[in-house]
Write a protein that holds these residues in place. Structure first.
Motif, PDB file in Angstrom:
ATOM      1  N   TRP A  55       0.817  -1.221   0.000  1.00 55.15           N
ATOM      2  CA  TRP A  55       0.000   0.000   0.000  1.00 55.15           C
ATOM      3  C   TRP A  55       0.848   1.266   0.000  1.00 55.15           C
ATOM      4  O   TRP A  55       0.583   2.221   0.729  1.00 55.15           O
ATOM      5  N   TRP A  56       1.928   1.198  -0.803  1.00 56.33           N
ATOM      6  CA  TRP A  56       2.694   2.387  -1.179  1.00 56.33           C
ATOM      7  C   TRP A  56       3.531   2.959  -0.044  1.00 56.33           C
ATOM      8  O   TRP A  56       3.929   4.123  -0.082  1.00 56.33           O
ATOM      9  N   VAL A  57       3.814   2.131   0.960  1.00 55.28           N
ATOM     10  CA  VAL A  57       4.579   2.660   2.095  1.00 55.28           C
ATOM     11  C   VAL A  57       6.057   2.270   2.051  1.00 55.28           C
ATOM     12  O   VAL A  57       6.924   3.046   2.468  1.00 55.28           O
ATOM     13  N   ASP A 113      -0.158  11.329  12.598  1.00 59.48           N
ATOM     14  CA  ASP A 113       0.274   9.932  12.630  1.00 59.48           C
ATOM     15  C   ASP A 113      -0.218   9.029  11.495  1.00 59.48           C
ATOM     16  O   ASP A 113       0.056   7.837  11.506  1.00 59.48           O
ATOM     17  N   ASN A 114      -0.936   9.566  10.541  1.00 64.61           N
ATOM     18  CA  ASN A 114      -1.261   8.778   9.337  1.00 64.61           C
ATOM     19  C   ASN A 114      -1.681   9.763   8.261  1.00 64.61           C
ATOM     20  O   ASN A 114      -1.854  10.960   8.535  1.00 64.61           O
ATOM     21  N   GLY A 115      -1.856   9.276   7.064  1.00 65.21           N
ATOM     22  CA  GLY A 115      -2.128  10.176   5.949  1.00 65.21           C
ATOM     23  C   GLY A 115      -3.397  10.980   6.136  1.00 65.21           C
ATOM     24  O   GLY A 115      -3.416  12.208   5.966  1.00 65.21           O
ATOM     25  N   SER A 116      -4.483  10.283   6.476  1.00 68.74           N
ATOM     26  CA  SER A 116      -5.767  10.980   6.613  1.00 68.74           C
ATOM     27  C   SER A 116      -5.684  12.073   7.672  1.00 68.74           C
ATOM     28  O   SER A 116      -6.243  13.163   7.500  1.00 68.74           O
ATOM     29  N   SER A 117      -4.988  11.787   8.763  1.00 66.07           N
ATOM     30  CA  SER A 117      -4.929  12.799   9.827  1.00 66.07           C
ATOM     31  C   SER A 117      -4.077  13.992   9.395  1.00 66.07           C
ATOM     32  O   SER A 117      -4.320  15.123   9.849  1.00 66.07           O
ATOM     33  N   ALA A 118      -3.115  13.778   8.500  1.00 66.20           N
ATOM     34  CA  ALA A 118      -2.361  14.927   7.966  1.00 66.20           C
ATOM     35  C   ALA A 118      -3.285  15.785   7.101  1.00 66.20           C
ATOM     36  O   ALA A 118      -3.242  17.026   7.167  1.00 66.20           O
ATOM     37  N   VAL A 119      -4.120  15.128   6.306  1.00 66.74           N
ATOM     38  CA  VAL A 119      -5.047  15.890   5.457  1.00 66.74           C
ATOM     39  C   VAL A 119      -6.024  16.684   6.324  1.00 66.74           C
ATOM     40  O   VAL A 119      -6.279  17.871   6.081  1.00 66.74           O
ATOM     41  N   GLU A 120      -6.550  16.039   7.354  1.00 72.15           N
ATOM     42  CA  GLU A 120      -7.465  16.739   8.268  1.00 72.15           C
ATOM     43  C   GLU A 120      -6.779  17.986   8.847  1.00 72.15           C
ATOM     44  O   GLU A 120      -7.362  19.069   8.906  1.00 72.15           O
ATOM     45  N   ALA A 147     -10.383  12.317  -6.859  1.00 72.27           N
ATOM     46  CA  ALA A 147      -9.340  12.561  -5.856  1.00 72.27           C
ATOM     47  C   ALA A 147      -9.470  11.544  -4.728  1.00 72.27           C
ATOM     48  O   ALA A 147     -10.555  11.031  -4.457  1.00 72.27           O
ATOM     49  N   TYR A 148      -8.351  11.271  -4.079  1.00 71.72           N
ATOM     50  CA  TYR A 148      -8.380  10.431  -2.879  1.00 71.72           C
ATOM     51  C   TYR A 148      -7.439  11.054  -1.857  1.00 71.72           C
ATOM     52  O   TYR A 148      -6.235  11.194  -2.110  1.00 71.72           O
ATOM     53  N   HIS A 149      -8.004  11.422  -0.704  1.00 71.65           N
ATOM     54  CA  HIS A 149      -7.175  12.050   0.325  1.00 71.65           C
ATOM     55  C   HIS A 149      -7.309  11.351   1.671  1.00 71.65           C
ATOM     56  O   HIS A 149      -6.904  11.896   2.695  1.00 71.65           O
ATOM     57  N   GLY A 150      -7.914  10.167   1.675  1.00 68.81           N
ATOM     58  CA  GLY A 150      -8.060   9.441   2.921  1.00 68.81           C
ATOM     59  C   GLY A 150      -9.519   9.218   3.250  1.00 68.81           C
ATOM     60  O   GLY A 150     -10.409   9.659   2.509  1.00 68.81           O
ATOM     61  N   GLU A 151      -9.763   8.568   4.366  1.00 67.31           N
ATOM     62  CA  GLU A 151     -11.125   8.097   4.612  1.00 67.31           C
ATOM     63  C   GLU A 151     -11.744   8.560   5.923  1.00 67.31           C
ATOM     64  O   GLU A 151     -12.819   8.104   6.297  1.00 67.31           O
ATOM     65  N   ILE A 219      -4.917  18.749  -3.829  1.00 72.03           N
ATOM     66  CA  ILE A 219      -4.703  17.884  -4.997  1.00 72.03           C
ATOM     67  C   ILE A 219      -3.551  16.910  -4.740  1.00 72.03           C
ATOM     68  O   ILE A 219      -2.659  17.183  -3.948  1.00 72.03           O
ATOM     69  N   GLU A 220      -3.628  15.761  -5.400  1.00 74.91           N
ATOM     70  CA  GLU A 220      -2.517  14.801  -5.401  1.00 74.91           C
ATOM     71  C   GLU A 220      -1.633  15.159  -6.606  1.00 74.91           C
ATOM     72  O   GLU A 220      -2.056  14.974  -7.745  1.00 74.91           O
ATOM     73  N   PRO A 221      -0.439  15.639  -6.391  1.00 74.98           N
ATOM     74  CA  PRO A 221       0.401  16.054  -7.516  1.00 74.98           C
ATOM     75  C   PRO A 221       0.794  14.909  -8.450  1.00 74.98           C
ATOM     76  O   PRO A 221       1.251  13.853  -7.999  1.00 74.98           O
ATOM     77  N   ALA A 253      -0.863  20.419  -1.177  1.00 71.89           N
ATOM     78  CA  ALA A 253      -0.391  19.274  -1.966  1.00 71.89           C
ATOM     79  C   ALA A 253      -0.414  18.028  -1.084  1.00 71.89           C
ATOM     80  O   ALA A 253       0.165  18.023   0.005  1.00 71.89           O
ATOM     81  N   ASP A 254      -1.080  17.017  -1.566  1.00 66.84           N
ATOM     82  CA  ASP A 254      -1.126  15.744  -0.844  1.00 66.84           C
ATOM     83  C   ASP A 254      -0.129  14.798  -1.520  1.00 66.84           C
ATOM     84  O   ASP A 254      -0.451  14.143  -2.501  1.00 66.84           O
ATOM     85  N   GLU A 255       1.088  14.785  -0.971  1.00 67.83           N
ATOM     86  CA  GLU A 255       2.121  13.883  -1.503  1.00 67.83           C
ATOM     87  C   GLU A 255       2.272  12.659  -0.601  1.00 67.83           C
ATOM     88  O   GLU A 255       3.362  12.082  -0.488  1.00 67.83           O
ATOM     89  N   ILE A 256       1.183  12.313   0.051  1.00 72.33           N
ATOM     90  CA  ILE A 256       1.220  11.162   0.960  1.00 72.33           C
ATOM     91  C   ILE A 256       1.638   9.903   0.205  1.00 72.33           C
ATOM     92  O   ILE A 256       2.445   9.108   0.690  1.00 72.33           O
ATOM     93  N   ALA A 257       1.119   9.735  -1.000  1.00 69.84           N
ATOM     94  CA  ALA A 257       1.473   8.545  -1.786  1.00 69.84           C
ATOM     95  C   ALA A 257       2.682   8.791  -2.690  1.00 69.84           C
ATOM     96  O   ALA A 257       3.518   7.912  -2.853  1.00 69.84           O
ATOM     97  N   VAL A 258       2.763   9.978  -3.301  1.00 68.34           N
ATOM     98  CA  VAL A 258       3.782  10.169  -4.343  1.00 68.34           C
ATOM     99  C   VAL A 258       5.092  10.764  -3.830  1.00 68.34           C
ATOM    100  O   VAL A 258       6.067  10.837  -4.576  1.00 68.34           O
ATOM    101  N   SER A 282       3.320  11.257   4.255  1.00 66.46           N
ATOM    102  CA  SER A 282       3.188  10.122   5.175  1.00 66.46           C
ATOM    103  C   SER A 282       3.760   8.891   4.471  1.00 66.46           C
ATOM    104  O   SER A 282       4.739   9.004   3.757  1.00 66.46           O
ATOM    105  N   LYS A 283       3.149   7.757   4.626  1.00 68.38           N
ATOM    106  CA  LYS A 283       3.521   6.494   3.961  1.00 68.38           C
ATOM    107  C   LYS A 283       5.034   6.249   3.965  1.00 68.38           C
ATOM    108  O   LYS A 283       5.582   5.781   4.944  1.00 68.38           O
ATOM    109  N   GLY A 284       5.728   6.619   2.882  1.00 69.62           N
ATOM    110  CA  GLY A 284       7.156   6.320   2.780  1.00 69.62           C
ATOM    111  C   GLY A 284       8.026   7.088   3.756  1.00 69.62           C
ATOM    112  O   GLY A 284       9.219   6.804   3.869  1.00 69.62           O
TER     113      GLY A 284
HETATM  114  C1  PLP Z   1      -2.934  10.581  -1.724  1.00 69.25           C
HETATM  115  C2  PLP Z   1      -3.369   9.989  -0.422  1.00 69.25           C
HETATM  116  N1  PLP Z   1      -3.773  10.798   0.562  1.00 69.25           N
HETATM  117  C3  PLP Z   1      -4.151  10.328   1.757  1.00 69.25           C
HETATM  118  C4  PLP Z   1      -4.140   8.966   2.013  1.00 69.25           C
HETATM  119  C5  PLP Z   1      -4.581   8.463   3.351  1.00 69.25           C
HETATM  120  O1  PLP Z   1      -3.514   7.929   4.062  1.00 69.25           O
HETATM  121  P1  PLP Z   1      -3.797   6.897   5.269  1.00 69.25           P
HETATM  122  O2  PLP Z   1      -4.271   5.632   4.616  1.00 69.25           O
HETATM  123  O3  PLP Z   1      -2.485   6.750   5.940  1.00 69.25           O
HETATM  124  O4  PLP Z   1      -4.828   7.508   6.123  1.00 69.25           O
HETATM  125  C6  PLP Z   1      -3.729   8.088   1.017  1.00 69.25           C
HETATM  126  C7  PLP Z   1      -3.747   6.647   1.234  1.00 69.25           C
HETATM  127  O5  PLP Z   1      -3.643   5.841   0.355  1.00 69.25           O
HETATM  128  C8  PLP Z   1      -3.348   8.606  -0.249  1.00 69.25           C
HETATM  129  O6  PLP Z   1      -2.975   7.824  -1.251  1.00 69.25           O
END
Ligand code: PLP
Length: 449
Positions: A55-57, A113-120, A147-151, A219-221, A253-258, A282-284
């Motif tokens: 999962w891209w980590v 502590d995780n991607g979604s919480s960074a976006v929040e 777009a996907y920024h977490g759940e 946006i996810e760059p 910029a959401d570079e959590i994945a990229v 986050s992730k990596g």
């Molecule tokens: C671009 C992007 N933003 C946010 C997230 C959310 O990260 P997390 O799963 O750590 O909450 C992800 C997860 O895949 C993601 O790809």
């Protein structure tokens, strides 16, 4: 406990993420015992090449000696302590190094502590910035389709993937969701390598019309990962930076994945030579070892929160594990590994192998496109090439490929009809060929081509 007993307990007690649990009746989860470089090794001894970096980590492979040692060193000092009123060397070092390496001007690191919480946190920072900067009407967020920024609820509100969002729609905040790039099925009939990001007009119109009520565009760059590795040109980001400047709107910029080398550069924004106002990572960041995330911000945003306590301007947002020392120590080591082992410098040769395989995959009857960005490559399966007709999602063609690839020793968890590679950056050339061959055979079998 033997494998069967463990799997039976899993079946009775565990609820896996992003999974229809009933699928486990036909394909039970694979019990992993250990990791070895790019491989995950199951309890029955079978080895799986981790083509999606779990999962891209994962950046440098599993069970990495330097990351193991960094983790142990830190654990022997302190595993965790409160991060309000207290601080520690790994967090300080990490923040300083990120300020040096990230796009210019992002001097301040906020820890989550995780991607979604960074976006929040980034959404709240932007929102609060305008509240205390004399522009309280700027409350809404703009995001693009797919777009996907977490759940978590805020992150989901700025996400566009119906699969994850639709059922929760009544819970979500209302923002502007605008048509984003769709380069595979470009409505303008253009190609991402030669277009002028004409599709930016949608975002432009929305910001021009509603900027007085818009706090930020998120946006996810370059790659919309969860949407099926949709890849779009850097020019889109340049236009976005310019638009945000003109209309006093934040670019998040959401570079959590990229982030961290996936696109061939440390950060995807570097391809466009722009810097966001807020950058989520986050992730990596920990090499794929521990949950940690950060939001980097400009001094300008930071200063809007800096005042006497009674002004009530502080960013009163926290997570129990904010700035976790284990995660920070791993992140510092990760950045050091990038330098010592010249990770980025070795990527072009690996990217070339992906490039060399485009014709081979696109020659298959049911491959609509093989697209690439750095070390990310995606193969979009289509029922008919003519008209780019997708396989009906109910057929779960990607899942068929996934199962066939597992049998052949590769983990290629799909995104709908998209099979993709996002391997650890340290994958060697032989392993890339192995991954590509398994994918090729699995796609051919699944599509009857
Ligand atoms: C671009 C992007 N933003 C946010 C997230 C959310 O990260 P997390 O799963 O750590 O909450 C992800 C997860 O895949 C993601 O790809």
């Amino acid at each position: 406990m033997d494998q069967q007993q463990l799997l039976e307990l899993d079946r009775r007690h565990v609820w896996h993420p992003c999974t229809q649990q009933k699928d486990h009746e036909t394909l039970p989860p694979i019990l992993i015992e250990r990791g070895e470089g790019v491989y995950l090794v199951a309890a029955d001894g079978k080895r799986y090449l981790d083509g999606v970096s779990s999962w891209w980590v994962n950046l440098f492979g599993h069970n990495h000696p330097r990351l193991n040692a960094a983790l142990q060193r830190q654990a022997e000092r302190v595993a965790h302590h409160i991060f309000a009123g207290f601080t520690h060397q790994p967090a300080i070092e990490l923040a300083a190094r990120l300020a040096e390496k990230a796009p210019a001007g992002l001097n301040r690191t906020f820890f989550a502590d995780n991607g979604s919480s960074a976006v929040e946190a980034a959404l709240k920072m932007s929102f609060q910035y305008w509240q205390q900067s004399g522009r309280p009407a700027k409350k809404r967020f703009v995001s693009i389709t797919e777009a996907y920024h977490g759940e978590t609820v805020g992150a989901l509100s700025v996400s566009g993937c119906d699969l994850y969002r639709q059922v929760y729609q009544p819970m979500l905040m209302q923002g502007f969701q605008v048509q984003g790039p769709d380069c595979f099925r470009c409505p303008y009939g253009l190609h991402r390598d030669s277009c002028h990001a004409e599709c930016f007009e949608h975002l432009q119109r929305t910001v021009e019309t509603h900027h007085h009520e818009i706090a930020a565009v998120i946006i996810e760059p370059l790659v919309q990962c969860a949407a099926g590795m949709r890849i779009y040109p850097p020019l889109y980001l340049q236009k976005l930076r310019d638009l945000c400047d003109r209309y006093e709107t934040h670019y998040i910029a959401d570079e959590i994945a990229v982030g961290f080398g996936r696109t061939g550069m440390l950060f995807a924004n570097e391809h466009a030579e722009v810097a966001p106002d807020l950058l989520c990572l986050s992730k990596g960041i920990t090499g794929g070892y521990m949950p940690l995330s950060v939001v980097l911000s400009t001094d300008n945003i930071y200063q809007a929160f800096y005042d006497d306590y009674c002004s009530l301007k502080a960013f009163l947002h926290s997570h129990s594990y904010s700035g976790n020392p284990l995660g920070c120590a791993l992140a510092v080591e990760t950045l050091q590994i990038f330098e010592d082992e010249m990770i980025l410098e070795q990527l072009p040769q690996k990217m070339l192998i992906l490039e060399e395989n485009v014709d081979r995959f696109e020659g298959l009857e049911h491959v609509g496109e093989m697209r690439r960005c750095g070390m990310v490559a995606a193969i979009e399966l289509v029922e008919r090439k003519d008209g780019k007709v997708p396989y009906p999602w109910q057929q779960r063609k990607g899942r068929e490929v996934y199962q066939l690839a597992l049998e052949r020793g590769a983990l290629l968890r799909p995104l709908g009809n998209v099979i993709y590679f996002m391997p650890p950056l340290t994958i060697d050339e032989h392993e890339i060929h192995q991954l590509l061959d398994i994918a090729y055979d699995s796609i051919r079998l699944a599509t009857g081509a």
